[in-house]
Scaffold this motif. Structure first.
Motif, mmCIF file in Angstrom:
data_model
loop_
_atom_site.group_PDB
_atom_site.id
_atom_site.type_symbol
_atom_site.label_atom_id
_atom_site.label_comp_id
_atom_site.label_asym_id
_atom_site.label_seq_id
_atom_site.Cartn_x
_atom_site.Cartn_y
_atom_site.Cartn_z
ATOM 1 N N LEU A 62 24.221 31.219 18.667
ATOM 2 C CA LEU A 62 24.636 31.429 20.051
ATOM 3 C C LEU A 62 24.940 30.097 20.730
ATOM 4 O O LEU A 62 25.951 29.951 21.423
ATOM 5 C CB LEU A 62 23.534 32.184 20.795
ATOM 6 N N ALA A 63 24.077 29.123 20.505
ATOM 7 C CA ALA A 63 24.301 27.796 21.084
ATOM 8 C C ALA A 63 25.555 27.159 20.497
ATOM 9 O O ALA A 63 26.316 26.502 21.217
ATOM 10 C CB ALA A 63 23.086 26.903 20.848
ATOM 11 N N LEU A 64 25.783 27.361 19.212
ATOM 12 C CA LEU A 64 26.991 26.814 18.595
ATOM 13 C C LEU A 64 28.239 27.476 19.163
ATOM 14 O O LEU A 64 29.250 26.809 19.397
ATOM 15 C CB LEU A 64 26.935 26.999 17.072
ATOM 16 N N ARG A 65 28.169 28.775 19.401
ATOM 17 C CA ARG A 65 29.316 29.496 19.964
ATOM 18 C C ARG A 65 29.721 28.923 21.317
ATOM 19 O O ARG A 65 30.901 28.829 21.641
ATOM 20 C CB ARG A 65 28.981 30.975 20.100
ATOM 21 N N HIS A 66 28.724 28.511 22.097
ATOM 22 C CA HIS A 66 28.995 27.945 23.426
ATOM 23 C C HIS A 66 29.013 26.419 23.428
ATOM 24 O O HIS A 66 29.016 25.811 24.497
ATOM 25 C CB HIS A 66 27.948 28.443 24.426
ATOM 26 N N ASN A 67 28.985 25.824 22.227
ATOM 27 C CA ASN A 67 28.987 24.362 22.082
ATOM 28 C C ASN A 67 27.875 23.698 22.881
ATOM 29 O O ASN A 67 28.096 22.711 23.575
ATOM 30 C CB ASN A 67 30.352 23.786 22.474
ATOM 31 N N GLN A 68 26.688 24.238 22.771
ATOM 32 C CA GLN A 68 25.551 23.714 23.524
ATOM 33 C C GLN A 68 24.569 22.919 22.670
ATOM 34 O O GLN A 68 23.503 22.574 23.137
ATOM 35 C CB GLN A 68 24.805 24.871 24.205
ATOM 36 N N HIS A 69 24.907 22.655 21.420
ATOM 37 C CA HIS A 69 24.025 21.832 20.598
ATOM 38 C C HIS A 69 24.142 20.380 21.036
ATOM 39 O O HIS A 69 25.168 19.953 21.573
ATOM 40 C CB HIS A 69 24.377 21.963 19.107
ATOM 41 N N ILE A 70 23.102 19.626 20.792
ATOM 42 C CA ILE A 70 23.103 18.208 21.149
ATOM 43 C C ILE A 70 24.201 17.511 20.363
ATOM 44 O O ILE A 70 24.318 17.688 19.156
ATOM 45 C CB ILE A 70 21.735 17.571 20.841
ATOM 46 N N GLN A 71 24.972 16.715 21.062
ATOM 47 C CA GLN A 71 26.038 15.978 20.402
ATOM 48 C C GLN A 71 26.240 14.643 21.099
ATOM 49 O O GLN A 71 26.123 14.543 22.313
ATOM 50 C CB GLN A 71 27.338 16.789 20.397
ATOM 51 N N VAL A 72 26.512 13.639 20.303
ATOM 52 C CA VAL A 72 26.814 12.319 20.829
ATOM 53 C C VAL A 72 28.318 12.157 20.702
ATOM 54 O O VAL A 72 28.846 12.083 19.602
ATOM 55 C CB VAL A 72 26.067 11.216 20.046
ATOM 56 N N ASP A 73 28.987 12.114 21.823
ATOM 57 C CA ASP A 73 30.455 12.098 21.774
ATOM 58 C C ASP A 73 31.074 10.878 22.449
ATOM 59 O O ASP A 73 32.238 10.904 22.825
ATOM 60 C CB ASP A 73 31.012 13.387 22.362
ATOM 61 N N ILE A 74 30.310 9.811 22.562
ATOM 62 C CA ILE A 74 30.849 8.597 23.187
ATOM 63 C C ILE A 74 32.022 8.068 22.365
ATOM 64 O O ILE A 74 33.099 7.791 22.910
ATOM 65 C CB ILE A 74 29.754 7.518 23.333
ATOM 66 N N LEU A 75 31.835 7.938 21.065
ATOM 67 C CA LEU A 75 32.910 7.440 20.209
ATOM 68 C C LEU A 75 33.959 8.519 19.943
ATOM 69 O O LEU A 75 35.143 8.220 19.839
ATOM 70 C CB LEU A 75 32.338 6.931 18.884
ATOM 71 N N TYR A 76 33.498 9.749 19.833
ATOM 72 C CA TYR A 76 34.404 10.866 19.566
ATOM 73 C C TYR A 76 35.482 10.964 20.642
ATOM 74 O O TYR A 76 36.650 11.189 20.334
ATOM 75 C CB TYR A 76 33.597 12.171 19.480
ATOM 76 N N ASP A 77 35.100 10.791 21.886
ATOM 77 C CA ASP A 77 36.054 10.890 22.993
ATOM 78 C C ASP A 77 37.112 9.793 22.953
ATOM 79 O O ASP A 77 38.188 9.936 23.521
ATOM 80 C CB ASP A 77 35.320 10.850 24.333
ATOM 81 N N LYS A 78 36.836 8.694 22.280
ATOM 82 C CA LYS A 78 37.779 7.576 22.216
ATOM 83 C C LYS A 78 38.743 7.675 21.020
ATOM 84 O O LYS A 78 39.662 6.886 20.916
ATOM 85 C CB LYS A 78 36.999 6.265 22.143
ATOM 86 N N LEU A 79 38.524 8.654 20.147
ATOM 87 C CA LEU A 79 39.379 8.813 18.973
ATOM 88 C C LEU A 79 40.713 9.465 19.329
ATOM 89 O O LEU A 79 40.826 10.190 20.309
ATOM 90 C CB LEU A 79 38.682 9.683 17.923
ATOM 91 N N LYS A 80 41.716 9.197 18.481
ATOM 92 C CA LYS A 80 43.001 9.869 18.612
ATOM 93 C C LYS A 80 42.813 11.326 18.220
ATOM 94 O O LYS A 80 41.934 11.655 17.424
ATOM 95 C CB LYS A 80 44.031 9.224 17.681
ATOM 96 N N PRO A 81 43.653 12.224 18.718
ATOM 97 C CA PRO A 81 43.519 13.654 18.375
ATOM 98 C C PRO A 81 43.527 13.925 16.870
ATOM 99 O O PRO A 81 42.788 14.784 16.388
ATOM 100 C CB PRO A 81 44.714 14.299 19.063
ATOM 101 N N SER A 82 44.351 13.200 16.120
ATOM 102 C CA SER A 82 44.385 13.432 14.663
ATOM 103 C C SER A 82 43.064 13.023 14.017
ATOM 104 O O SER A 82 42.578 13.697 13.100
ATOM 105 C CB SER A 82 45.545 12.664 14.036
ATOM 106 N N ASN A 83 42.478 11.931 14.470
ATOM 107 C CA ASN A 83 41.184 11.501 13.933
ATOM 108 C C ASN A 83 40.057 12.441 14.374
ATOM 109 O O ASN A 83 39.095 12.654 13.627
ATOM 110 C CB ASN A 83 40.868 10.067 14.351
ATOM 111 N N LYS A 84 40.177 12.980 15.584
ATOM 112 C CA LYS A 84 39.189 13.963 16.036
ATOM 113 C C LYS A 84 39.207 15.189 15.133
ATOM 114 O O LYS A 84 38.160 15.729 14.770
ATOM 115 C CB LYS A 84 39.468 14.395 17.486
#
Length: 165
Positions: A62-84
């Motif tokens: 249920l948490a995965l369905r709503h993307n509520q699991h803990i995630q560190v996205d500091i670097l992820y947000d800086k990636l290009k869409p293809s790398n994401k």
């Protein structure tokens, strides 16, 4: 197929919510019996613990369905869409492998508890019933990751929930 997807989602929500509410109600009952009526019930704590554990484990998908699991996205947000997309594919594939291993060993644990005949101390519930949540939650979690992988391969954008915005 869409109806099945909705039923699956509702079932996850109802089951996880039921076990959480049951656990909290049992804790409340235990506190009332212990401190107000001065008659503690030993079985309440054990049953509440199992209910909350079941609610937590059934809530994984249920948490995965709503993307509520803990995630560190500091670097992820800086990636290009293809790398994401590549990172999403790798992470989701590794998660699927984890879920398969988790489910497999969950089944082994349930089988071991079944053959040993272990029961819980206070209520006498067979421990294989308590541990059954491991393979069940593993399968549900696996299905959510497979769903996520299919969405990534189809190019569907996933919305990551951010409680700060």
């Amino acid at each position: 197929m869409n109806v099945l997807h909705k039923v699956w989602g509702y079932l996850e929500e109802i089951l996880a919510g039921f076990f959480f509410v049951a656990g909290i109600a049992l804790i409340f009952y235990g506190v009332m019996m212990r401190y107000i009526f001065n008659e503690p019930q030993a079985w309440v704590e054990e049953l509440a613990r199992y209910a909350i554990i079941w609610g937590t484990f059934l809530g994984f998908g249920l948490a995965l369905r709503h993307n509520q699991h803990i995630q560190v996205d500091i670097l992820y947000d800086k990636l290009k869409p293809s790398n994401k997309r590549i990172l999403d594919l790798v992470a989701t594939s590794l998660s699927i492998v984890f879920c398969v291993i988790y489910t497999y060993y969950g089944f082994i644990l349930v089988e071991n508890r079944f053959t040993s005949g272990m029961v819980s101390l206070d209520i006498g519930i067979p421990m294989w019933v308590v541990y059954l949540v491991l393979p069940i939650s593993g399968v549900l979690f696996l299905l959510r990751f497979v769903e996520r992988l299919v969405n990534i391969l189809r190019g569907k954008d996933e919305e990551y929930a951010n409680p700060l915005t």
